[in-house]
Motif scaffolding. Structure first.
Motif, short mmCIF file in Angstrom:
data_model
loop_
_atom_site.label_atom_id
_atom_site.label_comp_id
_atom_site.label_asym_id
_atom_site.label_seq_id
_atom_site.Cartn_x
_atom_site.Cartn_y
_atom_site.Cartn_z
N ALA A 34 1.15 -1.84 -11.34
CA ALA A 34 0.73 -3.18 -11.74
C ALA A 34 0.75 -3.38 -13.25
CB ALA A 34 -0.68 -3.45 -11.22
N GLY A 35 0.60 -2.29 -14.00
CA GLY A 35 0.53 -2.41 -15.45
C GLY A 35 -0.69 -3.17 -15.91
N LEU A 36 -1.74 -3.12 -15.11
CA LEU A 36 -2.97 -3.84 -15.42
C LEU A 36 -4.08 -2.87 -15.81
CD1 LEU A 36 -3.03 -6.32 -12.38
CD2 LEU A 36 -2.49 -6.88 -14.76
N PRO A 37 -5.08 -3.35 -16.56
CA PRO A 37 -6.23 -2.49 -16.84
C PRO A 37 -6.95 -2.14 -15.53
CG PRO A 37 -6.57 -4.69 -17.74
CD PRO A 37 -5.19 -4.65 -17.18
N GLU A 38 -7.66 -1.04 -15.55
CA GLU A 38 -8.29 -0.52 -14.33
C GLU A 38 -9.17 -1.54 -13.63
OE1 GLU A 38 -11.04 3.26 -13.08
OE2 GLU A 38 -9.62 3.51 -14.71
N GLU A 39 -9.94 -2.32 -14.38
CA GLU A 39 -10.85 -3.27 -13.74
C GLU A 39 -10.13 -4.42 -13.03
OE1 GLU A 39 -10.38 -4.36 -18.06
OE2 GLU A 39 -10.98 -2.55 -17.03
N ARG A 40 -8.85 -4.66 -13.35
CA ARG A 40 -8.10 -5.75 -12.73
C ARG A 40 -6.97 -5.29 -11.83
NH1 ARG A 40 -5.52 -8.97 -16.77
NH2 ARG A 40 -4.86 -10.20 -14.99
N MET A 41 -6.75 -4.00 -11.74
CA MET A 41 -5.54 -3.53 -11.05
C MET A 41 -5.53 -3.83 -9.55
SD MET A 41 -5.95 0.52 -11.24
CE MET A 41 -7.36 1.34 -10.58
N TRP A 42 -6.70 -4.02 -8.93
CA TRP A 42 -6.72 -4.33 -7.50
C TRP A 42 -6.63 -5.82 -7.23
CZ3 TRP A 42 -5.48 -0.35 -4.76
CH2 TRP A 42 -5.84 0.92 -5.18
N ASN A 43 -6.65 -6.64 -8.31
CA ASN A 43 -6.53 -8.10 -8.15
C ASN A 43 -5.05 -8.45 -8.08
OD1 ASN A 43 -9.27 -8.14 -8.46
ND2 ASN A 43 -9.22 -8.77 -10.59
N ALA A 44 -4.52 -8.43 -6.88
CA ALA A 44 -3.10 -8.73 -6.69
C ALA A 44 -2.89 -9.15 -5.25
CB ALA A 44 -2.26 -7.50 -7.02
N ASP A 45 -1.67 -9.44 -4.94
CA ASP A 45 -1.30 -9.76 -3.56
C ASP A 45 -1.72 -8.60 -2.67
OD1 ASP A 45 0.19 -11.03 -1.40
OD2 ASP A 45 1.64 -9.41 -1.70
N PRO A 46 -2.43 -8.87 -1.57
CA PRO A 46 -2.91 -7.79 -0.69
C PRO A 46 -1.79 -6.86 -0.21
CG PRO A 46 -3.95 -9.85 -0.09
CD PRO A 46 -2.91 -10.18 -1.11
N ALA A 47 -0.62 -7.40 0.02
CA ALA A 47 0.50 -6.55 0.45
C ALA A 47 0.88 -5.56 -0.65
CB ALA A 47 1.71 -7.40 0.84
N GLU A 48 0.88 -6.00 -1.90
CA GLU A 48 1.20 -5.11 -3.02
C GLU A 48 0.14 -4.02 -3.17
OE1 GLU A 48 3.92 -4.90 -4.96
OE2 GLU A 48 4.76 -6.42 -3.63
N VAL A 49 -1.11 -4.38 -2.99
CA VAL A 49 -2.19 -3.39 -3.06
C VAL A 49 -2.02 -2.37 -1.94
CG1 VAL A 49 -4.67 -3.05 -2.85
CG2 VAL A 49 -3.79 -4.94 -4.24
N ALA A 50 -1.77 -2.86 -0.72
CA ALA A 50 -1.59 -1.96 0.42
C ALA A 50 -0.38 -1.05 0.23
CB ALA A 50 -1.46 -2.76 1.71
N LEU A 51 0.69 -1.58 -0.36
CA LEU A 51 1.87 -0.75 -0.62
C LEU A 51 1.58 0.32 -1.66
CD1 LEU A 51 4.61 -3.52 -0.55
CD2 LEU A 51 4.30 -1.65 1.12
N SER A 52 0.73 0.04 -2.62
CA SER A 52 0.32 1.06 -3.59
C SER A 52 -0.43 2.19 -2.90
CB SER A 52 -0.55 0.46 -4.68
OG SER A 52 0.17 -0.45 -5.45
N VAL A 53 -1.32 1.84 -1.98
CA VAL A 53 -2.05 2.85 -1.21
C VAL A 53 -1.08 3.65 -0.36
CG1 VAL A 53 -3.80 3.20 0.58
CG2 VAL A 53 -4.20 1.55 -1.27
N LEU A 54 -0.12 2.97 0.27
CA LEU A 54 0.89 3.67 1.07
C LEU A 54 1.68 4.66 0.20
CD1 LEU A 54 2.32 4.00 3.80
CD2 LEU A 54 3.84 2.13 3.12
#
Length: 168
Positions: A34-54
């Motif tokens: 995401a290239g985001l600071p830690e406090e904002r890195m989970w604020n994204a499209d849910p699919a993108e977040v889930a793909l990061s976990v995957l």
């Protein structure tokens, strides 16, 4: 050895421990993607977040496969057969041979020498009271050796093989 099953309680505890271990890795992967600071890195499209976990689970899967191969090779260096490896993993002897083709190899290059997992070991015969010893250099450059002698060459070779597997 027969295949080992776990209870529902053990499975739940394992899942919780794996999720606890995965969270820092998933956070690091998500932060890089995401290239985001830690406090904002989970604020994204849910699919993108889930793909990061995957992606983080894929990294864990790769590491588990590597560690599994080392465990199989260590068992093989101590004399386990492909039949035993297969039974421990819940697959056939042929399946174990295909999964870990190098695990049970006995590639002695010359008497008193082993080359396994990218490293080398020398087996040395001491006085009768001293028995067999070994010295080795693993593929990672780590040197090691037997502090005490072993009664047989095969036992010394098994310990040297285990060292080489650990330092692949």
């Amino acid at each position: 050895m027969t295949a080992v099953e776990i209870t529902a309680e053990e499975r739940a505890e394992l899942a919780a421990a794996l999720l606890d271990a995965l969270n820092p890795l998933a956070a690091a992967v998500r932060s890089r993607v995401a290239g985001l600071p830690e406090e904002r890195m989970w604020n994204a499209d849910p699919a993108e977040v889930a793909l990061s976990v995957l992606s983080a689970w894929k990294l864990v899967d790769t590491e588990v496969k590597r560690l599994t191969a080392i465990a199989a090779a260590t068992a093989g260096s101590y004399g386990a057969s492909y039949e035993q490896l297969g039974a421990a993993w819940g697959i056939t002897r042929q399946g174990a041979r295909k999964k870990w083709p190098e695990a049970v190899s006995r590639p002695a290059v010359r008497p008193g020498s082993l080359e396994l997992y990218g490293g080398t070991a020398e087996l040395l015969r001491g006085e009768v009271a001293e028995g067999w010893r070994w010295t080795a250099v693993g593929a990672d450059g780590t040197s090691g050796g037997a502090a005490t002698g072993y009664p047989t060459r095969e036992e010394a070779a098994a310990h040297a093989g285990a060292f080489l597997a650990e330092h692949a």
